[in-house]
Write a protein that holds these residues in place. Structure first.
Motif, PDB file in Angstrom:
ATOM      1  N   LEU A 180     -59.412   3.136  47.747  1.00  0.00           N
ATOM      2  CA  LEU A 180     -60.411   4.106  47.328  1.00  0.00           C
ATOM      3  C   LEU A 180     -60.885   3.845  45.915  1.00  0.00           C
ATOM      4  O   LEU A 180     -60.084   3.548  45.025  1.00  0.00           O
ATOM      5  CB  LEU A 180     -59.842   5.528  47.418  1.00  0.00           C
ATOM      6  CG  LEU A 180     -59.391   5.999  48.807  1.00  0.00           C
ATOM      7  CD1 LEU A 180     -58.766   7.377  48.699  1.00  0.00           C
ATOM      8  CD2 LEU A 180     -60.556   6.009  49.777  1.00  0.00           C
ATOM      9  N   PHE A 181     -62.201   3.953  45.719  1.00  0.00           N
ATOM     10  CA  PHE A 181     -62.765   3.895  44.373  1.00  0.00           C
ATOM     11  C   PHE A 181     -62.426   5.186  43.640  1.00  0.00           C
ATOM     12  O   PHE A 181     -62.564   6.280  44.192  1.00  0.00           O
ATOM     13  CB  PHE A 181     -64.283   3.734  44.450  1.00  0.00           C
ATOM     14  CG  PHE A 181     -64.989   4.051  43.158  1.00  0.00           C
ATOM     15  CD1 PHE A 181     -64.946   3.171  42.103  1.00  0.00           C
ATOM     16  CD2 PHE A 181     -65.659   5.260  43.003  1.00  0.00           C
ATOM     17  CE1 PHE A 181     -65.584   3.470  40.906  1.00  0.00           C
ATOM     18  CE2 PHE A 181     -66.312   5.564  41.824  1.00  0.00           C
ATOM     19  CZ  PHE A 181     -66.268   4.667  40.773  1.00  0.00           C
ATOM     20  N   THR A 182     -61.973   5.062  42.392  1.00  0.00           N
ATOM     21  CA  THR A 182     -61.634   6.256  41.613  1.00  0.00           C
ATOM     22  C   THR A 182     -62.430   6.378  40.325  1.00  0.00           C
ATOM     23  O   THR A 182     -62.847   7.470  39.955  1.00  0.00           O
ATOM     24  CB  THR A 182     -60.133   6.279  41.276  1.00  0.00           C
ATOM     25  OG1 THR A 182     -59.779   5.077  40.565  1.00  0.00           O
ATOM     26  CG2 THR A 182     -59.295   6.409  42.543  1.00  0.00           C
ATOM     27  N   GLU A 183     -62.673   5.258  39.631  1.00  0.00           N
ATOM     28  CA  GLU A 183     -63.332   5.345  38.327  1.00  0.00           C
ATOM     29  C   GLU A 183     -64.075   4.053  38.030  1.00  0.00           C
ATOM     30  O   GLU A 183     -63.564   2.959  38.264  1.00  0.00           O
ATOM     31  CB  GLU A 183     -62.293   5.612  37.238  1.00  0.00           C
ATOM     32  CG  GLU A 183     -62.894   5.897  35.870  1.00  0.00           C
ATOM     33  CD  GLU A 183     -61.832   6.256  34.846  1.00  0.00           C
ATOM     34  OE1 GLU A 183     -62.201   6.653  33.732  1.00  0.00           O
ATOM     35  OE2 GLU A 183     -60.624   6.145  35.167  1.00  0.00           O
ATOM     36  N   ALA A 184     -65.294   4.189  37.488  1.00  0.00           N
ATOM     37  CA  ALA A 184     -66.100   3.018  37.152  1.00  0.00           C
ATOM     38  C   ALA A 184     -65.557   2.342  35.897  1.00  0.00           C
ATOM     39  O   ALA A 184     -64.800   2.930  35.117  1.00  0.00           O
ATOM     40  CB  ALA A 184     -67.551   3.424  36.926  1.00  0.00           C
TER      41      ALA A 184
END
Length: 326
Positions: A180-184
């Motif tokens: 999962l993507f969480t933070e750029a």
């Protein structure tokens, strides 16, 4: 097809969920109606000023941005899909191609009243999976007071949310990332606004360009707090941001080559072949292909993980006095 939505033009915008926007101020479409099962008419109003689309230099701040009109065309397509083809709002959409060609002339000038547009959207192809509609090819003709402004064509598809989640997990796993993507990524250092034809630093989306032979190269800057580019949360780099990054790199490359100042975007050809992750760096490479009689063409790619995720060809009109290479 579902029941026609009837709204008076210019009175108010259509529901924001129809165009995949959260901010009402970012909705441009004001009415929608069907001419046939394959042709639809929408109207849109462009504001006279906009913190993102209106932020340009070299006189372009007095003209509407083609990317703003392409956004109105995108909204028109989304409204048609949900209103007339019954596609649920929980579907995840994938943009395949997004192309636009602008007409020349005073039709682009910002006047004393907001611009009222008419957009005719034609369905040119249906894509089905197991007899279920899963995508469309569309053409949109945009006019202002009956004068052609922009022609747009695009191809997009949609899938159920559970399919999307599985797709994104598999793509990230193949790249060695968490499910999962969480933070750029942190923003990093942006180019100066003047380098890319902008006035506001917050609208700069690339690092300071560098040259390598005939190519001009920069790193993508994805500011997930930007009110327009990230109107709603996403887990990958939006296609419109990718096009803007290529435009800004093209403006810089053309100015370095011809001394033209801020070149005006007049056409876009884009082909999206993979996801760009927000938590890994992306590199944009632009090459000036032609400079001829006041017009220039650049080709650009965006790469991540050693592979190209998108291809672009952008056309620019050069300011008077910058007719050839230095």
């Amino acid at each position: 097809m579902t029941t026609t939505i009837s709204r008076p033009s210019g009175v108010h915008t259509i529901p924001r969920e129809l165009v995949h926007r959260i901010a009402i101020a970012e909705v441009f479409v004001t009415s929608i109606a069907a001419r046939s099962e394959a042709e639809f008419v929408t109207t849109a109003q462009l504001p006279r000023s906009h913190a993102y689309f209106g932020d340009h230099t070299g006189g372009l701040e007095f003209r509407y941005d083609p990317m703003m009109v392409m956004e109105a065309a995108r909204q028109s397509g989304m409204a048609v899909v949900h209103s007339y083809f019954g596609i649920p709002f929980d579907r995840a959409f994938l943009l395949r191609t997004f192309n636009g060609t602008a007409a020349a002339g005073p039709v682009w000038e910002i006047e004393a009243q907001p611009a009222e547009l008419e957009l005719v959207t034609r369905i040119t192809r249906l894509y089905k999976t197991d007899d279920a509609l899963t995508g469309l090819s569309v053409e949109v003709e945009v006019t202002r007071r009956g004068v052609r402004m922009l022609s747009v064509d695009s191809k997009f598809s949609w899938i159920e949310r559970k399919q999307w989640d599985l797709l994104r997990r598999n793509v990230r796993k193949a790249a060695g990332l968490s499910d999962l993507f969480t933070e750029a990524l942190p923003l990093g250092t942006r180019a100066t606004p003047a380098e890319v034809g902008r006035q506001l630093a917050s609208n700069v989306v690339i690092s300071s360009p560098r040259t390598a032979g005939d190519a001009t190269i920069a790193t993508l800057v994805s500011d997930t707090n930007h009110a327009t580019m990230f109107d709603h949360p996403v887990d990958h780099v939006p296609g419109s941001l990718q096009i803007e990054a290529c435009r800004q790199l093209g403006v810089s490359a053309l100015n370095s080559r011809t001394g033209c100042g801020t070149a005006a975007l007049d056409s876009v050809q884009s082909n999206f072949t993979g996801f760009l992750e927000l938590d890994r760096p992306s590199e944009i490479t632009a090459t000036v292909v032609t400079v001829d009689d006041g017009h220039a063409t650049i080709r650009a790619t965006i790469d991540q993980f050693g592979r190209t995720a998108a291809h672009f060809e952008l056309g620019f009109t050069l300011p008077f006095g910058a007719r050839s290479d230095r």
